[in-house]
Design a protein around this motif. Structure first.
Motif, PDB file in Angstrom:
ATOM      1  N   SER A 216       0.824  -1.210   0.000  1.00  0.00           N
ATOM      2  CA  SER A 216       0.000   0.000   0.000  1.00  0.00           C
ATOM      3  C   SER A 216       0.858   1.260   0.000  1.00  0.00           C
ATOM      4  N   LEU A 217       0.851   1.979  -1.096  1.00  0.00           N
ATOM      5  CA  LEU A 217       1.595   3.240  -1.160  1.00  0.00           C
ATOM      6  C   LEU A 217       1.025   4.296  -0.211  1.00  0.00           C
ATOM      7  N   PRO A 218      -0.300   4.410  -0.046  1.00  0.00           N
ATOM      8  CA  PRO A 218      -0.809   5.372   0.940  1.00  0.00           C
ATOM      9  C   PRO A 218      -0.322   5.084   2.351  1.00  0.00           C
ATOM     10  N   LEU A 219      -0.239   3.807   2.716  1.00  0.00           N
ATOM     11  CA  LEU A 219       0.245   3.451   4.051  1.00  0.00           C
ATOM     12  C   LEU A 219       1.719   3.775   4.211  1.00  0.00           C
ATOM     13  N   TRP A 220       2.526   3.445   3.201  1.00  0.00           N
ATOM     14  CA  TRP A 220       3.953   3.756   3.272  1.00  0.00           C
ATOM     15  C   TRP A 220       4.197   5.263   3.292  1.00  0.00           C
ATOM     16  N   SER A 221       3.443   6.004   2.492  1.00  0.00           N
ATOM     17  CA  SER A 221       3.631   7.460   2.474  1.00  0.00           C
ATOM     18  C   SER A 221       3.257   8.068   3.808  1.00  0.00           C
ATOM     19  N   MET A 222       2.195   7.564   4.454  1.00  0.00           N
ATOM     20  CA  MET A 222       1.812   8.050   5.777  1.00  0.00           C
ATOM     21  C   MET A 222       2.903   7.758   6.803  1.00  0.00           C
ATOM     22  N   SER A 223       3.419   6.540   6.805  1.00  0.00           N
ATOM     23  CA  SER A 223       4.425   6.139   7.790  1.00  0.00           C
ATOM     24  C   SER A 223       5.730   6.909   7.601  1.00  0.00           C
ATOM     25  N   THR A 289      -7.683  16.317   1.034  1.00  0.00           N
ATOM     26  CA  THR A 289      -7.158  17.677   0.874  1.00  0.00           C
ATOM     27  C   THR A 289      -6.863  18.310   2.227  1.00  0.00           C
ATOM     28  N   VAL A 290      -7.763  18.116   3.176  1.00  0.00           N
ATOM     29  CA  VAL A 290      -7.560  18.676   4.519  1.00  0.00           C
ATOM     30  C   VAL A 290      -6.337  18.045   5.170  1.00  0.00           C
ATOM     31  N   ARG A 291      -6.224  16.717   5.071  1.00  0.00           N
ATOM     32  CA  ARG A 291      -5.068  16.045   5.681  1.00  0.00           C
ATOM     33  C   ARG A 291      -3.748  16.578   5.112  1.00  0.00           C
ATOM     34  N   LYS A 292      -3.734  16.819   3.808  1.00  0.00           N
ATOM     35  CA  LYS A 292      -2.492  17.282   3.173  1.00  0.00           C
ATOM     36  C   LYS A 292      -2.222  18.756   3.473  1.00  0.00           C
ATOM     37  N   PRO A 335      -3.714  16.772  13.117  1.00  0.00           N
ATOM     38  CA  PRO A 335      -4.946  16.318  12.458  1.00  0.00           C
ATOM     39  C   PRO A 335      -4.726  15.963  10.990  1.00  0.00           C
ATOM     40  N   GLY A 336      -3.481  15.812  10.590  1.00  0.00           N
ATOM     41  CA  GLY A 336      -3.163  15.450   9.214  1.00  0.00           C
ATOM     42  C   GLY A 336      -2.641  14.041   9.122  1.00  0.00           C
ATOM     43  N   VAL A 337      -1.356  13.910   8.904  1.00  0.00           N
ATOM     44  CA  VAL A 337      -0.762  12.603   8.677  1.00  0.00           C
ATOM     45  C   VAL A 337      -0.878  11.699   9.887  1.00  0.00           C
ATOM     46  N   TYR A 338      -0.936  12.269  11.087  1.00  0.00           N
ATOM     47  CA  TYR A 338      -0.915  11.440  12.288  1.00  0.00           C
ATOM     48  C   TYR A 338      -2.227  10.713  12.565  1.00  0.00           C
ATOM     49  N   ILE A 339      -3.326  11.137  11.991  1.00  0.00           N
ATOM     50  CA  ILE A 339      -4.575  10.414  12.180  1.00  0.00           C
ATOM     51  C   ILE A 339      -5.077   9.832  10.860  1.00  0.00           C
ATOM     52  N   ASN A 340      -4.218   9.822   9.857  1.00  0.00           N
ATOM     53  CA  ASN A 340      -4.610   9.346   8.537  1.00  0.00           C
ATOM     54  C   ASN A 340      -4.992   7.870   8.533  1.00  0.00           C
ATOM     55  N   ALA A 341      -4.480   7.104   9.514  1.00  0.00           N
ATOM     56  CA  ALA A 341      -4.829   5.686   9.589  1.00  0.00           C
ATOM     57  C   ALA A 341      -6.321   5.484   9.805  1.00  0.00           C
ATOM     58  N   LEU A 342      -6.974   6.423  10.495  1.00  0.00           N
ATOM     59  CA  LEU A 342      -8.417   6.339  10.690  1.00  0.00           C
ATOM     60  C   LEU A 342      -9.172   6.495   9.373  1.00  0.00           C
ATOM     61  N   GLY A 397       9.632  13.491   2.986  1.00  0.00           N
ATOM     62  CA  GLY A 397       8.466  12.798   3.530  1.00  0.00           C
ATOM     63  C   GLY A 397       7.164  13.477   3.158  1.00  0.00           C
ATOM     64  N   LEU A 398       7.158  14.806   3.162  1.00  0.00           N
ATOM     65  CA  LEU A 398       5.951  15.547   2.802  1.00  0.00           C
ATOM     66  C   LEU A 398       5.570  15.303   1.347  1.00  0.00           C
ATOM     67  N   ILE A 399       6.548  15.314   0.458  1.00  0.00           N
ATOM     68  CA  ILE A 399       6.271  15.088  -0.959  1.00  0.00           C
ATOM     69  C   ILE A 399       5.669  13.697  -1.171  1.00  0.00           C
ATOM     70  N   LEU A 400       6.211  12.700  -0.483  1.00  0.00           N
ATOM     71  CA  LEU A 400       5.654  11.355  -0.584  1.00  0.00           C
ATOM     72  C   LEU A 400       4.182  11.337  -0.184  1.00  0.00           C
ATOM     73  N   PHE A 401       3.864  12.030   0.918  1.00  0.00           N
ATOM     74  CA  PHE A 401       2.479  12.046   1.396  1.00  0.00           C
ATOM     75  C   PHE A 401       1.575  12.819   0.447  1.00  0.00           C
ATOM     76  N   LEU A 402       2.076  13.928  -0.104  1.00  0.00           N
ATOM     77  CA  LEU A 402       1.272  14.717  -1.031  1.00  0.00           C
ATOM     78  C   LEU A 402       0.975  13.949  -2.317  1.00  0.00           C
ATOM     79  N   VAL A 403       1.917  13.130  -2.744  1.00  0.00           N
ATOM     80  CA  VAL A 403       1.746  12.399  -4.006  1.00  0.00           C
ATOM     81  C   VAL A 403       0.930  11.119  -3.803  1.00  0.00           C
ATOM     82  N   PHE A 404       1.239  10.361  -2.764  1.00  0.00           N
ATOM     83  CA  PHE A 404       0.640   9.036  -2.607  1.00  0.00           C
ATOM     84  C   PHE A 404      -0.391   8.946  -1.483  1.00  0.00           C
ATOM     85  N   GLY A 405      -0.509   9.982  -0.658  1.00  0.00           N
ATOM     86  CA  GLY A 405      -1.442   9.913   0.458  1.00  0.00           C
ATOM     87  C   GLY A 405      -2.897   9.866   0.009  1.00  0.00           C
TER      88      GLY A 405
END
Length: 421
Positions: A216-223, A289-292, A335-342, A397-405
């Motif tokens: 999962s790219l979204p999971l890896w980008s979040m982590s 969008t809000v998370r990013k 309230p962004g990347v840290y709760i993205n698992a929810l 790390g931010l770029i990864l999350f913006l692209v794959f999150g």
């Protein structure tokens, strides 16, 4: 009669009986706000997190006193330069071990918010809870020295340990697994929470989809984004006093207020960050969008300010202001990347948050190692190179999350089943 319960790609549930959609309960129009059970649980969790981080921070703060004295002499907050050779590295290692323990606390909280936080309130409720950790650091830095000097360093443990016992008792009495089992929650609030979360409850235990997670790219980008952001946070926590001491020959470890000021700002902004995230959701911004947005706000400004530090070193006030703001803005990412698992895997949010946060806090071990390498090589340009490296890591790390999150429930996290009535 067969009832098909299927989760849509966005995580919503569709119920069909004989090919026709069933009526779903609509949430009540008027529900309690700040004076409600769910907010009460958020504030109790806030103070439990306060205790968690305060007790972790006590170790690194009182270590100098414990080493320099065997009769409770009040020598707290000595600068790192005053430590015997080799002790400074051990101090960072010990502090890093305690910082890494926080991953388990995060995981348990995600299991709680999976059943208590409506999607449109996740930002504020989780931010209220998580900001307690920042308040714990602020309080220990502010009053730890006073307690140690007046009563002796063991009393720092006694006092904050006593606060922890009180929080534990409140947790046992007032916190329940879900709204259904809570004895004092009102019907309107219970209906509101259950109707907003009914599609996220798992009806049966299922094995972890390990292959799906690893792919999962979204999971890896979040982590990875959480890891790189924690690198930035730990840079502030570990090196702020050392930087001020080395550049201005001012030992701010002896000034409780000055060393704790960035965390007071961080606590305030952390609380406001959740309000901002939920406000944007109320204005029809998409969840992803809000998370990013909030993750970007908690990364780019702090990373930019820390890079600017070597260029404003001629002014003590400007340097302290930059350090305070950069450290203070970081919790905007809560309230962004840290709760993205929810968002991406609510059924596995507890496991994912515990694992990813534990992974992220490995930066508490790496930061002093890398920072020590740069600072030992060149005292003049070491700070500049180390700050530029921290900026690059955070940006990566931010770029990864913006692209794959993502913020929709992932395929491997969905539950689909057929129930016979």
């Amino acid at each position: 009669m067969a009832t098909m319960v299927e989760l849509s790609p966005t995580g919503e549930q569709s119920d069909y009986v004989l090919g026709k959609p069933t009526d779903k309960k609509t949430p009540p129009q008027k529900v309690p706000g700040l004076c409600s059970v769910r907010y009460g649980i958020a504030f109790i969790t806030h103070f439990c997190n306060f205790t968690l981080l305060a007790q972790n921070a006590i170790i690194s703060i009182t270590m100098v006193a414990m080493v320099n004295s065997t009769d409770h002499a009040p020598h707290l907050n000595g600068s790192s330069e005053e430590l015997p050779a080799g002790l400074n590295g051990d101090k960072h290692e010990e502090a890093s071990k305690h910082l890494s323990v926080k991953g388990t606390g995060y995981g348990g909280q995600m299991a709680l918010w999976q059943r208590w936080a409506p999607p449109n309130e996740r930002g504020r409720l989780c931010s209220i809870a998580l900001s307690g950790m920042i308040l714990g650091i602020f309080t220990v830095l502010l009053v730890g020295g006073v307690i140690s000097n007046s009563l002796g360093w063991p009393f720092v443990f006694y006092i904050f340990g006593g606060i922890g016992v009180v929080c534990w008792i409140l947790w046992l009495i007032l916190v329940y697994d879900d709204p259904v089992s809570h004895p004092w929650i009102g019907d309107p609030e219970k209906e509101y929470i259950l109707s907003s979360l009914d599609h996220q409850f798992s009806s049966e235990e299922q094995p972890l989809p390990v292959k799906g997670m690893l792919r999962s790219l979204p999971l890896w980008s979040m982590s990875l984004c959480a890891l790189t952001h924690q690198w930035l946070v730990n840079t502030f926590v570990i090196y702020t006093p050392t930087y001020i001491s080395s550049v201005f020959q001012v030992n701010i470890r002896d000034n409780g207020f000055l060393s704790s000021l960035p965390f007071l700002v961080a606590w305030t902004i952390g609380m406001l960050g959740g309000q901002l995230a939920d406000f944007l959701l109320s204005k029809n911004f998409s969840v992803v969008t809000v998370r990013k947005i909030v993750t970007t706000l908690g990364t780019i400004p702090p990373a930019t300010l820390i890079v600017a530090l070597p260029y404003v070193r001629s002014s003590f006030i400007t340097t302290v202001t930059f350090l305070t703001l950069s450290c203070g803005i970081c919790p905007m990412s809560q309230p962004g990347v840290y709760i993205n698992a929810l968002d991406i895997a609510p059924r596995y949010a507890s496991f994912l948050m515990g694992t990813s946060r534990g992974f992220a806090h490995s930066s508490a071990v790496l930061v002093p190692i890398v920072g020590g390498f740069f600072l030992n090589q060149d005292s003049e340009f070491g700070w500049r190179n180390f700050f530029f490296l921290s900026f690059a890591i955070s940006l990566f790390g931010l770029i990864l999350f913006l692209v794959f999150g993502k913020a929709d429930v992932q395929e491997w996290a969905r539950e689909r089943k057929v129930t016979r009535l």
